[in-house]
Design an enzyme around this catalytic site. Structure first.
Site, PDB file in Angstrom:
ATOM      1  N   ASP A   1       0.841  -1.205   0.000  1.00  0.00           N
ATOM      2  CA  ASP A   1       0.000   0.000   0.000  1.00  0.00           C
ATOM      3  C   ASP A   1       0.877   1.258   0.000  1.00  0.00           C
ATOM      4  O   ASP A   1       0.376   2.376  -0.095  1.00  0.00           O
ATOM      5  CB  ASP A   1      -1.003  -0.013   1.163  1.00  0.00           C
ATOM      6  CG  ASP A   1      -0.339  -0.096   2.525  1.00  0.00           C
ATOM      7  OD1 ASP A   1       0.908  -0.219   2.590  1.00  0.00           O
ATOM      8  OD2 ASP A   1      -1.073  -0.055   3.539  1.00  0.00           O
ATOM      9  N   SER A   2       2.203   1.056   0.030  1.00  0.00           N
ATOM     10  CA  SER A   2       3.131   2.171  -0.200  1.00  0.00           C
ATOM     11  C   SER A   2       2.895   2.775  -1.575  1.00  0.00           C
ATOM     12  O   SER A   2       3.362   3.883  -1.851  1.00  0.00           O
ATOM     13  CB  SER A   2       4.585   1.699  -0.076  1.00  0.00           C
ATOM     14  OG  SER A   2       4.807   0.548  -0.875  1.00  0.00           O
TER      15      SER A   2
ATOM     16  N   LYS B   1      -1.078  -9.501   2.810  1.00  0.00           N
ATOM     17  CA  LYS B   1      -0.358  -9.066   4.008  1.00  0.00           C
ATOM     18  C   LYS B   1      -1.256  -8.089   4.768  1.00  0.00           C
ATOM     19  O   LYS B   1      -1.944  -7.281   4.148  1.00  0.00           O
ATOM     20  CB  LYS B   1       0.963  -8.384   3.622  1.00  0.00           C
ATOM     21  CG  LYS B   1       1.693  -7.724   4.799  1.00  0.00           C
ATOM     22  CD  LYS B   1       3.125  -7.394   4.457  1.00  0.00           C
ATOM     23  CE  LYS B   1       3.328  -6.065   3.776  1.00  0.00           C
ATOM     24  NZ  LYS B   1       2.842  -4.888   4.531  1.00  0.00           N
TER      25      LYS B   1
ATOM     26  N   GLU C   1       9.161  -4.126  10.557  1.00  0.00           N
ATOM     27  CA  GLU C   1       9.539  -2.813  10.000  1.00  0.00           C
ATOM     28  C   GLU C   1      10.038  -1.882  11.102  1.00  0.00           C
ATOM     29  O   GLU C   1       9.359  -1.670  12.119  1.00  0.00           O
ATOM     30  CB  GLU C   1       8.330  -2.179   9.277  1.00  0.00           C
ATOM     31  CG  GLU C   1       8.688  -0.815   8.677  1.00  0.00           C
ATOM     32  CD  GLU C   1       7.692  -0.300   7.645  1.00  0.00           C
ATOM     33  OE1 GLU C   1       6.763  -1.043   7.265  1.00  0.00           O
ATOM     34  OE2 GLU C   1       7.858   0.861   7.226  1.00  0.00           O
TER      35      GLU C   1
ATOM     36  N   ASP D   1      -0.947  -6.151  -0.297  1.00  0.00           N
ATOM     37  CA  ASP D   1      -1.311  -5.511   0.972  1.00  0.00           C
ATOM     38  C   ASP D   1      -2.810  -5.310   1.068  1.00  0.00           C
ATOM     39  O   ASP D   1      -3.428  -4.753   0.148  1.00  0.00           O
ATOM     40  CB  ASP D   1      -0.647  -4.129   1.053  1.00  0.00           C
ATOM     41  CG  ASP D   1       0.557  -4.119   1.971  1.00  0.00           C
ATOM     42  OD1 ASP D   1       0.719  -5.066   2.777  1.00  0.00           O
ATOM     43  OD2 ASP D   1       1.340  -3.155   1.889  1.00  0.00           O
TER      44      ASP D   1
ATOM     45  N   GLU E   1      -1.385  -5.600   8.597  1.00  0.00           N
ATOM     46  CA  GLU E   1      -0.590  -5.014   9.679  1.00  0.00           C
ATOM     47  C   GLU E   1      -1.229  -5.281  11.039  1.00  0.00           C
ATOM     48  O   GLU E   1      -2.452  -5.224  11.169  1.00  0.00           O
ATOM     49  CB  GLU E   1      -0.453  -3.500   9.449  1.00  0.00           C
ATOM     50  CG  GLU E   1       0.288  -3.162   8.177  1.00  0.00           C
ATOM     51  CD  GLU E   1       0.461  -1.660   7.957  1.00  0.00           C
ATOM     52  OE1 GLU E   1       0.083  -0.857   8.847  1.00  0.00           O
ATOM     53  OE2 GLU E   1       0.983  -1.291   6.886  1.00  0.00           O
TER      54      GLU E   1
HETATM   55  O1  KIV Z   1       3.621  -1.151   1.619  1.00  0.00           O
HETATM   56  C1  KIV Z   1       4.800  -1.516   1.645  1.00  0.00           C
HETATM   57  O2  KIV Z   1       5.607  -1.221   0.747  1.00  0.00           O
HETATM   58  C2  KIV Z   1       5.237  -2.313   2.787  1.00  0.00           C
HETATM   59  C3  KIV Z   1       6.718  -2.542   2.934  1.00  0.00           C
HETATM   60  C4  KIV Z   1       7.353  -1.311   3.444  1.00  0.00           C
HETATM   61  C5  KIV Z   1       7.009  -3.722   3.783  1.00  0.00           C
HETATM   62  O3  KIV Z   1       4.447  -2.730   3.560  1.00  0.00           O
END
Ligand code: KIV
Length: 313
Positions: free
Chosen positions: A55-56, A123, A192, A94, A125
């Site tokens: 989600d970055s 993934k 992280e 994500d 959090e």
């Molecule tokens: O969203 C992302 O890029 C991440 C990484 C920083 C692990 O979760």
């Protein structure tokens, strides 16, 4: 005969690596983010084990200040672009903020959307707080990767992008979170921005791989964001200390576009070779019917007046 395509990496391959499983994947494990076809192709061709559609994307591609701005539909759009390149690497997607916080039914539905878009795992959090969500997704036969330490979706609750687990209690809580996630059945956990000693303690305490970002060298693998690794982070963004830039592509891309601007302005782009031409007969007929015939010097540049090879089929 073309070489047979290597088998695609699966979540069980990743989990098994920690237990000395077959070397389908590397040890330490490597994960890199990607958000579209070109970035996915570069990561897969380089031999990474996992592609994270993170989600970055909100920050590094879409220009937002945090990751809270993307939805499951946004993530599915990017997952689809990555998956259509048919990478060997496992595609991990994500789950964005609020996609697994409201109800279990919504959580499973959102995870399924990312799987249908082409991901092989999702993934999310959080630690013990998210166990119910983790179990429900696993129950739908979807592999889950955990993510603890600095969890960017909690940016407001955490009070900023800060290293986590620096105090004894916080380090212990992170270890308990990791153990609970591993016991619940996640196949790997991202750590992280935690001190390396904490990452080491967690890595030694659980049976599934840890993938570090800003967590030192004792993890079972490492992950970096594509734009950070390639020097595509913009000039005004403060680079975290764990980022190692392996190229300066933003600079190289700007220089390339500057050269294009200069060529257009100097009249040297496009050249005759970069132009579609008519045959001489067509050009003459065009003149007869009142059109503007192509410049003769350009026509004569073409060898033997051969028919143009079609670039666009
Ligand atoms: O969203 C992302 O890029 C991440 C990484 C920083 C692990 O979760």
């Amino acid at each position: 005969m073309p070489a047979p395509k290597a088998r695609r990496v699966t979540a069980p391959d990743i989990a098994a690596r920690k237990r000395g499983g077959p070397p389908v994947v590397s040890s330490p494990l490597v994960m890199v983010t990607a958000y579209d076809a070109p970035s996915a192709r570069t990561v897969d061709a380089a031999g990474a084990d996992m592609i994270l559609v993170g989600d970055s994307v909100a920050m590094v591609v879409l220009g937002y200040d945090d990751t809270l701005q993307v939805t499951t539909a946004d993530m599915a759009h990017h997952v689809g672009a990555v998956a259509r390149t048919r990478p060997r690497a496992l595609v991990v997607a994500d789950l964005p903020w609020l996609s697994y916080h409201v109800s279990i039914a919504e959580t499973v539905h959102n995870a399924a959307q990312l799987i249908r878009a082409g991901a092989g795992a999702v993934k999310l959090e959080g630690g013990r707080k998210r166990l119910e969500a983790v179990r429900a997704i696993l129950d739908a036969e979807i592999p889950v990767m955990g993510h603890i330490g600095l969890t960017p979706q909690s940016i407001h609750a955490l009070g900023g992008f800060k290293v986590q687990g620096k105090e004894l209690d916080a380090a212990k809580a992170l270890t308990d979170d990791a153990c609970a996630l591993a016991d619940a059945g996640v196949f790997a956990i991202v750590l992280e921005c935690v001190p390396d000693a904490v990452a080491r303690m967690i890595t030694e305490s659980i049976a599934v791989p840890t993938i570090g970002i800003g967590a030192g060298r004792h993890c079972d693998g490492q992950v970096l964001v594509w734009h950070d690794l390639l020097g595509f982070g913009g000039t005004d963004r403060k680079r975290p200390k764990f980022v190692r830039e392996y190229a300066a592509l933003e600079h190289a891309a700007t220089e390339a576009v500057e050269r294009f601007c200069a060529d257009v302005r100097a009249g040297t782009y496009p050249s005759s070779a970069e132009t579609y031409h008519m045959t001489d007969q067509m050009a003459e007929a065009f003149g007869l019917y009142g059109g503007t015939a192509p410049e003769p010097e350009r026509r004569s540049e073409r060898a033997n007046n051969e028919p143009e090879r079609e670039l666009l089929q």
